[in-house]
Write a protein that holds these residues in place. Sequence first.
Motif, PDB file in Angstrom:
ATOM      1  N   GLN A 199      -8.539  -6.673  -0.898  1.00  0.00           N
ATOM      2  CA  GLN A 199      -7.181  -6.745  -1.442  1.00  0.00           C
ATOM      3  C   GLN A 199      -6.644  -5.347  -1.690  1.00  0.00           C
ATOM      4  OE1 GLN A 199      -8.121  -9.075  -4.960  1.00  0.00           O
ATOM      5  NE2 GLN A 199      -7.924  -7.274  -6.267  1.00  0.00           N
ATOM      6  N   CYS A 200      -5.335  -5.245  -1.767  1.00  0.00           N
ATOM      7  CA  CYS A 200      -4.701  -3.941  -1.952  1.00  0.00           C
ATOM      8  C   CYS A 200      -5.017  -3.381  -3.336  1.00  0.00           C
ATOM      9  CB  CYS A 200      -3.182  -4.079  -1.780  1.00  0.00           C
ATOM     10  SG  CYS A 200      -2.276  -2.533  -2.090  1.00  0.00           S
ATOM     11  N   PRO A 201      -5.561  -2.180  -3.428  1.00  0.00           N
ATOM     12  CA  PRO A 201      -5.879  -1.601  -4.732  1.00  0.00           C
ATOM     13  C   PRO A 201      -4.632  -1.225  -5.531  1.00  0.00           C
ATOM     14  CG  PRO A 201      -6.228   0.010  -3.010  1.00  0.00           C
ATOM     15  CD  PRO A 201      -5.933  -1.284  -2.318  1.00  0.00           C
ATOM     16  N   GLU A 202      -3.477  -1.212  -4.894  1.00  0.00           N
ATOM     17  CA  GLU A 202      -2.238  -0.844  -5.568  1.00  0.00           C
ATOM     18  C   GLU A 202      -1.538  -2.060  -6.163  1.00  0.00           C
ATOM     19  OE1 GLU A 202       0.871   1.800  -6.849  1.00  0.00           O
ATOM     20  OE2 GLU A 202      -1.200   2.102  -6.206  1.00  0.00           O
ATOM     21  N   CYS A 203      -1.396  -3.138  -5.363  1.00  0.00           N
ATOM     22  CA  CYS A 203      -0.639  -4.314  -5.837  1.00  0.00           C
ATOM     23  C   CYS A 203      -1.495  -5.548  -6.043  1.00  0.00           C
ATOM     24  CB  CYS A 203       0.501  -4.633  -4.871  1.00  0.00           C
ATOM     25  SG  CYS A 203      -0.073  -5.184  -3.245  1.00  0.00           S
ATOM     26  N   GLY A 204      -2.752  -5.516  -5.572  1.00  0.00           N
ATOM     27  CA  GLY A 204      -3.648  -6.643  -5.784  1.00  0.00           C
ATOM     28  C   GLY A 204      -3.508  -7.777  -4.798  1.00  0.00           C
ATOM     29  N   VAL A 205      -2.614  -7.671  -3.841  1.00  0.00           N
ATOM     30  CA  VAL A 205      -2.412  -8.726  -2.857  1.00  0.00           C
ATOM     31  C   VAL A 205      -3.610  -8.801  -1.915  1.00  0.00           C
ATOM     32  CG1 VAL A 205      -1.017  -9.431  -0.860  1.00  0.00           C
ATOM     33  CG2 VAL A 205       0.100  -8.625  -2.939  1.00  0.00           C
ATOM     34  N   SER A 206      -4.088 -10.035  -1.671  1.00  0.00           N
ATOM     35  CA  SER A 206      -5.225 -10.213  -0.774  1.00  0.00           C
ATOM     36  C   SER A 206      -4.822  -9.950   0.671  1.00  0.00           C
ATOM     37  CB  SER A 206      -5.770 -11.639  -0.912  1.00  0.00           C
ATOM     38  OG  SER A 206      -6.776 -11.882   0.055  1.00  0.00           O
ATOM     39  N   PHE A 207      -5.717  -9.311   1.400  1.00  0.00           N
ATOM     40  CA  PHE A 207      -5.446  -9.044   2.805  1.00  0.00           C
ATOM     41  C   PHE A 207      -5.900 -10.188   3.697  1.00  0.00           C
ATOM     42  CE2 PHE A 207      -5.901  -4.289   1.756  1.00  0.00           C
ATOM     43  CZ  PHE A 207      -4.547  -4.202   1.480  1.00  0.00           C
TER      44      PHE A 207
ATOM     45  N   LEU B 195      -1.758  -5.726   7.651  1.00  0.00           N
ATOM     46  CA  LEU B 195      -1.423  -4.513   6.921  1.00  0.00           C
ATOM     47  C   LEU B 195      -0.152  -3.920   7.514  1.00  0.00           C
ATOM     48  CD1 LEU B 195      -4.961  -2.861   6.756  1.00  0.00           C
ATOM     49  CD2 LEU B 195      -3.811  -4.082   4.932  1.00  0.00           C
ATOM     50  N   GLU B 196       0.546  -3.136   6.724  1.00  0.00           N
ATOM     51  CA  GLU B 196       1.748  -2.482   7.235  1.00  0.00           C
ATOM     52  C   GLU B 196       1.406  -1.503   8.342  1.00  0.00           C
ATOM     53  OE1 GLU B 196       3.419  -0.724   3.769  1.00  0.00           O
ATOM     54  OE2 GLU B 196       3.627  -2.639   2.724  1.00  0.00           O
ATOM     55  N   GLU B 197       0.239  -0.938   8.260  1.00  0.00           N
ATOM     56  CA  GLU B 197      -0.218   0.024   9.268  1.00  0.00           C
ATOM     57  C   GLU B 197      -1.695  -0.220   9.507  1.00  0.00           C
ATOM     58  OE1 GLU B 197      -1.190   4.587   8.869  1.00  0.00           O
ATOM     59  OE2 GLU B 197       0.972   4.279   8.870  1.00  0.00           O
ATOM     60  N   ALA B 198      -2.085  -0.329  10.767  1.00  0.00           N
ATOM     61  CA  ALA B 198      -3.488  -0.586  11.084  1.00  0.00           C
ATOM     62  C   ALA B 198      -4.368   0.546  10.565  1.00  0.00           C
ATOM     63  CB  ALA B 198      -3.660  -0.719  12.594  1.00  0.00           C
ATOM     64  N   PRO B 199      -5.531   0.231  10.031  1.00  0.00           N
ATOM     65  CA  PRO B 199      -6.428   1.290   9.537  1.00  0.00           C
ATOM     66  C   PRO B 199      -6.803   2.252  10.655  1.00  0.00           C
ATOM     67  CG  PRO B 199      -7.145  -0.884   8.804  1.00  0.00           C
ATOM     68  CD  PRO B 199      -6.075  -1.112   9.833  1.00  0.00           C
TER      69      PRO B 199
ATOM     70  N   CYS C 179       2.329  -1.609   0.723  1.00  0.00           N
ATOM     71  CA  CYS C 179       3.305  -1.523  -0.370  1.00  0.00           C
ATOM     72  C   CYS C 179       3.860  -0.106  -0.550  1.00  0.00           C
ATOM     73  CB  CYS C 179       2.760  -2.087  -1.676  1.00  0.00           C
ATOM     74  SG  CYS C 179       1.222  -1.399  -2.299  1.00  0.00           S
ATOM     75  N   GLY C 180       4.174   0.537   0.564  1.00  0.00           N
ATOM     76  CA  GLY C 180       4.788   1.854   0.513  1.00  0.00           C
ATOM     77  C   GLY C 180       3.850   2.987   0.159  1.00  0.00           C
ATOM     78  N   LYS C 181       2.562   2.729   0.178  1.00  0.00           N
ATOM     79  CA  LYS C 181       1.578   3.751  -0.166  1.00  0.00           C
ATOM     80  C   LYS C 181       0.650   4.022   1.001  1.00  0.00           C
ATOM     81  CE  LYS C 181       2.799   3.864  -4.585  1.00  0.00           C
ATOM     82  NZ  LYS C 181       3.341   5.074  -5.247  1.00  0.00           N
ATOM     83  N   ALA C 182       0.187   5.244   1.075  1.00  0.00           N
ATOM     84  CA  ALA C 182      -0.884   5.602   2.008  1.00  0.00           C
ATOM     85  C   ALA C 182      -2.179   5.554   1.212  1.00  0.00           C
ATOM     86  CB  ALA C 182      -0.660   6.982   2.593  1.00  0.00           C
ATOM     87  N   ILE C 183      -3.119   4.759   1.674  1.00  0.00           N
ATOM     88  CA  ILE C 183      -4.353   4.516   0.933  1.00  0.00           C
ATOM     89  C   ILE C 183      -5.538   5.026   1.753  1.00  0.00           C
ATOM     90  CG2 ILE C 183      -5.827   2.758  -0.124  1.00  0.00           C
ATOM     91  CD1 ILE C 183      -3.248   1.005  -0.318  1.00  0.00           C
ATOM     92  N   PHE C 184      -6.332   5.908   1.128  1.00  0.00           N
ATOM     93  CA  PHE C 184      -7.505   6.479   1.781  1.00  0.00           C
ATOM     94  C   PHE C 184      -8.758   5.925   1.112  1.00  0.00           C
ATOM     95  CE2 PHE C 184      -4.034   9.448   2.250  1.00  0.00           C
ATOM     96  CZ  PHE C 184      -4.129   9.862   3.570  1.00  0.00           C
ATOM     97  N   CYS C 185      -9.737   5.570   1.904  1.00  0.00           N
ATOM     98  CA  CYS C 185     -10.966   4.974   1.367  1.00  0.00           C
ATOM     99  C   CYS C 185     -12.078   5.094   2.401  1.00  0.00           C
ATOM    100  CB  CYS C 185     -10.722   3.516   1.002  1.00  0.00           C
ATOM    101  SG  CYS C 185      -9.951   2.555   2.330  1.00  0.00           S
ATOM    102  N   PHE C 186     -13.273   4.643   2.012  1.00  0.00           N
ATOM    103  CA  PHE C 186     -14.401   4.655   2.941  1.00  0.00           C
ATOM    104  C   PHE C 186     -14.550   3.311   3.647  1.00  0.00           C
ATOM    105  CE2 PHE C 186     -16.253   7.970  -0.104  1.00  0.00           C
ATOM    106  CZ  PHE C 186     -15.852   9.032   0.692  1.00  0.00           C
TER     107      PHE C 186
END
Length: 219
Positions: free
Chosen positions: A23-31, A36-40, A11-18
Amino acid sequence: MEKNVIKFSHCGKAIFCFFVPEQCPECGVSFSGKRLEEAPVSVPNPFSNGHKVLCAFLVAPTEANTLREFNGGSDLHTGITDTNGVVYNYTKNGVCRDHQGWERCISIPLVQPDMYNLINQWDQYLEKFSSAQMWDPLCQSFHEESHNCYSFTLTFINRVLATQSKRALSKDEFTRTFVLPRIKQASKYSLLCQEISKNHFYIVNSLKEDVRGGQSDGD
């Protein structure tokens, strides 16, 4: 054991995590079942176990820095490794030869793998250099500004360069070219890990440059 940082986009965001969430922490959509828009990808960790990086220049937080972090304002300590991972470093008590304590540091290799002659003589150079009177506290005292751990490491590096008929590096040149970029990278990575630890995620707008060392829209 240090966790690996993962980056992915949604959703247009770069998300960093462990870890990649369900689901997306920004929009709540289940993966689940969705791409994903970009592979981890794994974000490169700038830290090394100094005892496993041979013939290298090391930078680590001092013992006085209780959090042992590179936060841009903390005191740092430097050392040189031999071919067995022993870290030679200069302190108020003279030269120490540490077999442990440098497990999380910044490392800058000083020797190419094919430089066999130098590698074979490295330990002899380092031991002879460290035994010189200038590093003996009975002959010359440690000084925070002019005769310190950085003086020790850089003087040794320049002695090695001299054996190869190469010019010496000034303190400013070595710091600017080799040390500061890695410290900045380590500082950013540490702050990133802190944010993820507190909030589970670190979310920014699309990045202009990779976190490996560039500036992002979230800086």
